[in-house]
Design a protein around this motif. Structure first.
Motif, PDB file in Angstrom:
ATOM      1  N   ALA A  68      -1.396  28.618   8.983  1.00 24.15           N
ATOM      2  CA  ALA A  68      -2.611  29.220   8.420  1.00 24.15           C
ATOM      3  C   ALA A  68      -3.865  28.872   9.219  1.00 24.15           C
ATOM      4  CB  ALA A  68      -2.785  28.799   6.965  1.00 24.15           C
ATOM      5  N   ALA A  69      -3.906  27.679   9.789  1.00 19.70           N
ATOM      6  CA  ALA A  69      -5.134  27.218  10.450  1.00 19.70           C
ATOM      7  C   ALA A  69      -5.283  27.790  11.857  1.00 19.70           C
ATOM      8  CB  ALA A  69      -5.125  25.700  10.536  1.00 19.70           C
ATOM      9  N   THR A  70      -6.517  27.728  12.355  1.00 22.87           N
ATOM     10  CA  THR A  70      -6.767  27.824  13.789  1.00 22.87           C
ATOM     11  C   THR A  70      -7.540  26.557  14.129  1.00 22.87           C
ATOM     12  OG1 THR A  70      -8.948  28.829  13.596  1.00 22.87           O
ATOM     13  CG2 THR A  70      -7.060  30.327  13.595  1.00 22.87           C
ATOM     14  N   GLY A  71      -7.921  26.402  15.381  1.00 27.83           N
ATOM     15  CA  GLY A  71      -8.689  25.239  15.781  1.00 27.83           C
ATOM     16  C   GLY A  71     -10.032  25.140  15.069  1.00 27.83           C
ATOM     17  N   HIS A  72     -10.428  26.215  14.397  1.00 30.25           N
ATOM     18  CA  HIS A  72     -11.726  26.204  13.709  1.00 30.25           C
ATOM     19  C   HIS A  72     -11.739  25.291  12.485  1.00 30.25           C
ATOM     20  CE1 HIS A  72     -13.910  29.315  15.979  1.00 30.25           C
ATOM     21  NE2 HIS A  72     -12.688  29.697  16.301  1.00 30.25           N
ATOM     22  N   VAL A  73     -10.587  24.781  12.049  1.00 32.59           N
ATOM     23  CA  VAL A  73     -10.585  23.841  10.925  1.00 32.59           C
ATOM     24  C   VAL A  73     -10.938  22.423  11.386  1.00 32.59           C
ATOM     25  CG1 VAL A  73      -8.917  25.191   9.599  1.00 32.59           C
ATOM     26  CG2 VAL A  73      -8.104  23.286  11.044  1.00 32.59           C
ATOM     27  N   VAL A  74     -11.049  22.217  12.701  1.00 29.04           N
ATOM     28  CA  VAL A  74     -11.411  20.887  13.209  1.00 29.04           C
ATOM     29  C   VAL A  74     -12.914  20.681  13.015  1.00 29.04           C
ATOM     30  CG1 VAL A  74     -11.456  19.356  15.216  1.00 29.04           C
ATOM     31  CG2 VAL A  74      -9.553  20.972  14.908  1.00 29.04           C
ATOM     32  N   ASP A  75     -13.266  19.645  12.271  1.00 30.46           N
ATOM     33  CA  ASP A  75     -14.684  19.345  12.044  1.00 30.46           C
ATOM     34  C   ASP A  75     -15.200  18.346  13.074  1.00 30.46           C
ATOM     35  OD1 ASP A  75     -17.079  19.232   9.970  1.00 30.46           O
ATOM     36  OD2 ASP A  75     -16.658  17.171  10.623  1.00 30.46           O
ATOM     37  N   THR A  76     -14.359  17.352  13.384  1.00 31.22           N
ATOM     38  CA  THR A  76     -14.770  16.239  14.237  1.00 31.22           C
ATOM     39  C   THR A  76     -13.638  15.899  15.198  1.00 31.22           C
ATOM     40  OG1 THR A  76     -16.150  15.348  12.459  1.00 31.22           O
ATOM     41  CG2 THR A  76     -15.494  13.803  14.181  1.00 31.22           C
ATOM     42  N   THR A  77     -13.989  15.697  16.460  1.00 26.84           N
ATOM     43  CA  THR A  77     -12.994  15.316  17.460  1.00 26.84           C
ATOM     44  C   THR A  77     -13.409  13.972  18.060  1.00 26.84           C
ATOM     45  OG1 THR A  77     -12.552  17.634  17.963  1.00 26.84           O
ATOM     46  CG2 THR A  77     -11.843  16.017  19.608  1.00 26.84           C
ATOM     47  N   ILE A  78     -12.474  13.029  18.020  1.00 29.59           N
ATOM     48  CA  ILE A  78     -12.737  11.678  18.517  1.00 29.59           C
ATOM     49  C   ILE A  78     -11.731  11.354  19.611  1.00 29.59           C
ATOM     50  CG2 ILE A  78     -12.737   9.212  17.882  1.00 29.59           C
ATOM     51  CD1 ILE A  78     -13.443  10.130  14.994  1.00 29.59           C
ATOM     52  N   VAL A  79     -12.212  10.926  20.769  1.00 30.32           N
ATOM     53  CA  VAL A  79     -11.313  10.527  21.858  1.00 30.32           C
ATOM     54  C   VAL A  79     -11.702   9.133  22.329  1.00 30.32           C
ATOM     55  CG1 VAL A  79     -10.471  11.031  24.186  1.00 30.32           C
ATOM     56  CG2 VAL A  79     -10.877  12.901  22.572  1.00 30.32           C
TER      57      VAL A  79
END
Lengths: 422, 422
Positions: free
Chosen positions: A378-389
């Motif tokens: 159901a998701a695309t990458g647009h459900v990512v709110d925060t990315t931590i590396v």
């Protein structure tokens, strides 16, 4: 600096927890932790924390050529659109194209990628600024003659010296294009060069039927055997595509310990006529990862979309709806089945803090009955709110610094590069 | 109320224009127009205006069952997950499930859809409130016996009386489930009922090989011929799936003027083992549309994603990267190849104002070399900034009123419906 994600939901744990991140690593996970005063607190309420995704095969700077030659046959695409445009690319172009790619990857939850292109200093600079991790593949091709190969060798040697200056998130990688575009002599040179410098090898292999037939005609053996006799197949080798590998080749790859990367969208879009033989690959215990390929042949770098396509085509090819269930597809995209990609895909103390905060309140994530299903189907990458590396916050609430400048630079450069060829 | 979109970019027109919308229709397009003082002005700067998309086949309320039974075989999925859960659905559940679906569709650029389910008053109420257009399909199934069929007839008759009260955006439609779940007698009843009331018919057909074999065994003919002898095939018939139709069936469908709707993601996910024969369908001039199927078998209602999958599987199946080019895939998703879906897919004075404002500044839309390519291969529905149906703004800057309440209601209802069955 210590970072603490508060009220984070983890799959399989019913109550929210805090995740403390120190020196780029996950330090503690739990409730009522002793947290130092100078810790940066980040509220992860209504978010689920998952490991970041790893793109096992791409050509980041090809965002410059997105949409420049779709719906064409492979040879027309390469000779009339891609190669003439690529001949005009400067290191500065590659830098900006890679910048755009890193923004797209950060926005869609990719924390690390395997790249293969030219002008590696431009790639490395863009990756360094982005905060992502990458294996920067130094392209090698000699289809246009001896001089082209020699020039590639020089560039590779130059980048090898430069690479350590870009820091630990960037690894050099040697990336000869394919068996039909690199001579046996230069493939052997690549094997030795990689061994000498202790770096990985990455190559396109068995992407089309023609590649296999040509290899049989020219060398009397199939592509994997051709690579093997040149010292190319071992535990530090990454093979992209692998659509038409037969059982004898898979047996060989399994014995040598090489890794395969599947790129389902690219294979469908270029109509290569086959589907990655996941079932036969997994049965032999071969390491497998997922890749988007470049933006000129996908044309998205969003691994959440790639995940879905991966699961769908495997179900279709295996004629079995239970094949490639959501949880397994996610594991593959997190790099858990391909250690060479450098991501453990595990959230635990001591692990690198390469994490995503997922908005589970988006309409497509409702109802929250099955996280893996929702993420994959159901998701695309647009459900990512925060990315931590490595403990650093690269995107918060979908905002990344400097987007506007990248957009303008890439648009201007892409127009120049492609208009000149059309 | 008159609405005017200022500074709008249209594909194929090099300078920005104004689009004036009056009484639900596009009134004028151009520059330096005479615009009445009380007009609501909306700035479309940095946006491209395209026609809205139409979902040719879905079961909107099945958002309630999203993720409730993935990665299962069709019969296990139906008998152990879907049917027991559906038996518990009230009209109020269907209302809330459809509300969620309409939010998802508005967010991803769908302006109209063909639905098939039960408790049609609940569906119609949700659609009416959403502002979308829909053909509300009254489900008919009698696999559990005569009484079930009679109950469906009663519900259909009741909804037919009610339907006009929901206004012109909502059309009633009769939706017998399939030839294996509805008896010949009741299919014939459906044909007559639809004819009497001047409404369209919609049915699943030739979705699996087993359906075809069973039909041959039971009725001595293939599904399209079985439907035809029951008076079911004509210009007011919509056939969903159609994966395993042979040439004689396609010839018949072409003669009768029926429309086919392809649902590529659903077919791959359920591993039906075939791909919609677009080439043979188009060669006969048969009308074709695109559908997402329900959220329990996709699990997204985003037609931009479906578009890409459609183009990719057609290239794969036809072994030709030039097959289903981006512009053609877009036309199909805009309903331009299936007049029965009610969308012209054309932006011109006199046409219904069913429009999308697309953010062309998102990273995946850069560089802007080829709009159709970017929309089909790089975008998802998340590039839609504004959705306008019949001149009414249903979403502006991705905000839709009432989302939070829908999220909570659907989550609670989905848990109740599915927990009881697991």
């Amino acid at each position: 600096m210590t970072l603490c994600l508060d009220n984070a939901t983890l799959d399989g744990i019913s109550h929210p927890v805090s995740i403390v991140i120190k020196d780029g690593l996950i330090d503690q996970i739990g409730v009522e932790l002793a947290i130092p005063d100078d810790t940066l607190r980040m509220d992860a309420q209504a978010m689920t924390v998952i490991p970041g995704l790893v793109n096992g095969h791409t050509h980041a700077a090809m965002t410059l050529l997105r949409g420049a030659g779709d719906d064409l046959r492979l040879m027309e695409w390469l000779t009339q659109r891609i190669w003439p445009a690529e001949a005009r690319l400067s290191e500065e172009d590659v830098y900006w194209g890679t910048r755009l790619a890193t923004i797209e990857m950060i926005r869609s939850g990719t924390v690390a990628f395997q790249d293969g292109y030219w002008h590696c200093a431009g790639i490395a600079r863009a990756v360094q600024e982005s905060g992502l991790r990458a294996a920067v593949g130094m392209g090698m091709v000699d289809a246009q003659g001896v001089e082209q190969g020699e020039s590639c060798k020089k560039m590779a040697m130059a980048f090898m010296e430069m690479a350590p200056h870009f820091g630990p998130r960037i690894q050099p990688l040697l990336f000869p294009h394919a068996i039909y575009s690199v001579s046996p002599e230069n493939l052997r040179w690549c094997s030795r060069f990689a061994e000498t410098h202790g770096i990985n090898l990455h190559i396109h292999v068995s992407e089309t039927v023609r590649e296999v037939t040509d290899c049989l005609n020219r060398y009397g053996m199939r592509p994997a055997f051709h690579l093997d006799r040149l010292g190319f197949l071992h535990e530090r080798t990454i093979l992209a595509h692998g659509v038409f590998l037969d059982d004898t080749e898979l047996d060989l790859i399994a014995r040598r310990g090489a890794t395969l990367i599947t790129n389902p969208t690219s294979n469908l879009k270029l109509a290569v006529g086959g589907i990655f033989p996941y079932e036969r690959v997994a049965a032999r215990g071969i390491a497998v990862g997922l890749g988007s390929d470049g933006a000129a042949s996908n044309n998205s770098l969003d691994l959440f979309q790639e995940l879905k396509t991966f699961a769908l085509v495997q179900k279709h090819a295996q004629k079995d709806p239970t094949a490639m269930p959501a949880a397994l597809a996610l594991e593959v995209a997190m790099g858990r089945h391909a250690p060479i990609l450098g991501q453990t895909g595990i959230i635990a103390p001591g692990q690198p803090a390469d994490l995503l905060l997922i908005r589970t309140s988006d309409p497509e994530m409702i109802p929250p009955l099955h996280l893996a299903s929702n993420l994959v189907y159901a998701a695309t990458g647009h459900v990512v709110d925060t990315t931590i590396v490595a403990g650093r916050v690269l995107m918060r609430h979908r905002v990344i610094a400097g987007e506007e400048e990248v957009r303008q630079e890439v648009t201007a450069r892409a127009r120049r590069i492609t208009l000149a060829t059309s």
